[in-house]
Scaffold this motif. Structure first.
Motif, PDB file in Angstrom:
ATOM      1  N   MET A 142      -2.014  10.277  -4.905  1.00 39.12           N
ATOM      2  CA  MET A 142      -1.423  10.157  -3.568  1.00 39.12           C
ATOM      3  C   MET A 142      -1.810  11.341  -2.689  1.00 39.12           C
ATOM      4  O   MET A 142      -1.802  11.233  -1.463  1.00 39.12           O
ATOM      5  N   TYR A 157      -7.341   6.745  -1.836  1.00 41.21           N
ATOM      6  CA  TYR A 157      -7.156   5.818  -0.723  1.00 41.21           C
ATOM      7  C   TYR A 157      -8.431   5.023  -0.454  1.00 41.21           C
ATOM      8  O   TYR A 157      -9.525   5.571  -0.464  1.00 41.21           O
ATOM      9  N   ALA A 195      -4.236   6.780   5.995  1.00 45.12           N
ATOM     10  CA  ALA A 195      -4.971   6.152   4.907  1.00 45.12           C
ATOM     11  C   ALA A 195      -4.066   5.216   4.124  1.00 45.12           C
ATOM     12  O   ALA A 195      -2.854   5.447   4.030  1.00 45.12           O
ATOM     13  N   ALA A 196      -4.666   4.182   3.557  1.00 43.25           N
ATOM     14  CA  ALA A 196      -3.935   3.193   2.752  1.00 43.25           C
ATOM     15  C   ALA A 196      -4.632   3.021   1.411  1.00 43.25           C
ATOM     16  O   ALA A 196      -5.858   3.002   1.332  1.00 43.25           O
ATOM     17  N   GLY A 197      -3.833   2.911   0.370  1.00 48.69           N
ATOM     18  CA  GLY A 197      -4.424   2.733  -0.951  1.00 48.69           C
ATOM     19  C   GLY A 197      -3.401   2.255  -1.949  1.00 48.69           C
ATOM     20  O   GLY A 197      -2.286   1.872  -1.588  1.00 48.69           O
ATOM     21  N   ALA A 217       2.487  11.750   2.087  1.00 51.55           N
ATOM     22  CA  ALA A 217       2.267  10.384   1.615  1.00 51.55           C
ATOM     23  C   ALA A 217       3.613   9.719   1.374  1.00 51.55           C
ATOM     24  O   ALA A 217       4.648  10.394   1.250  1.00 51.55           O
ATOM     25  N   TYR A 232       0.795  -1.219   0.000  1.00 53.50           N
ATOM     26  CA  TYR A 232       0.000   0.000   0.000  1.00 53.50           C
ATOM     27  C   TYR A 232       0.830   1.272   0.000  1.00 53.50           C
ATOM     28  O   TYR A 232       1.840   1.379   0.712  1.00 53.50           O
ATOM     29  N   THR A 233       0.361   2.238  -0.778  1.00 57.51           N
ATOM     30  CA  THR A 233       0.773   3.611  -0.566  1.00 57.51           C
ATOM     31  C   THR A 233       0.075   4.089   0.703  1.00 57.51           C
ATOM     32  O   THR A 233      -1.097   3.782   0.923  1.00 57.51           O
ATOM     33  N   MET A 234       0.795   4.815   1.531  1.00 55.17           N
ATOM     34  CA  MET A 234       0.233   5.296   2.791  1.00 55.17           C
ATOM     35  C   MET A 234       0.214   6.824   2.800  1.00 55.17           C
ATOM     36  O   MET A 234       1.133   7.471   2.299  1.00 55.17           O
ATOM     37  N   TRP A 294      -9.222   3.909   5.693  1.00 59.27           N
ATOM     38  CA  TRP A 294      -8.958   5.049   6.569  1.00 59.27           C
ATOM     39  C   TRP A 294      -9.019   4.620   8.032  1.00 59.27           C
ATOM     40  O   TRP A 294      -9.821   3.769   8.412  1.00 59.27           O
TER      41      TRP A 294
END
Length: 126
Positions: free
Chosen positions: A107, A113, A97-99, A50, A32-34, A116
């Motif tokens: 981002m 995302y 948040a994660a996505g 991010a 995940y991108t955070m 949450w």
């Protein structure tokens, strides 16, 4: 499904520092991108910082550049936000948040995302 739990918020005087943590459940944290976002009373949720899956890109909001640092420890399923030189304008609820965002645009915006946290309150007194 990912569950995110933030911690580390609190009350601090202007000029002080805080470190926020966000711990994720599950075994795919490194996928995940955070991101960190914040929301002040009566205002929209706004982007703070991010970090990509490997940490090779870390965009920041202009308002926090040079004062905040985002980092992650994939082995601990945790992302951090080190906040220094805090100002009263930094007051708000901070959300993790994660996505799967890959572009800078995604981002830095909430629709990028999927998951949450509940948020942690940060209050900076003058």
């Amino acid at each position: 499904q990912v569950q995110l739990v933030e911690s580390g918020g609190g009350l601090v005087q202007a000029g002080g520092s805080l470190r926020l943590s966000c711990t994720a459940s599950g075994r795919t944290f490194s996928s995940y991108t955070m991101g960190w976002f914040r929301q002040a009373p009566g205002k929209d949720r706004e982007f703070v910082a991010a970090i990509t899956r490997t940490g090779d890109a870390t965009p920041y909001a202009d308002s926090v550049k040079g004062r905040f640092t985002i980092s992650r420890a994939n082995a601990k399923n945790t992302v951090y936000l080190q906040m220094s030189s805090l100002k009263p304008d930094d007051t708000g609820v901070y959300f993790c948040a994660a996505g799967f965002a890959l572009s800078t645009y995604h981002m830095t915006n909430p629709p990028g995302y999927a998951y949450w946290g509940q948020g942690t309150q940060v209050t900076v007194s003058s």
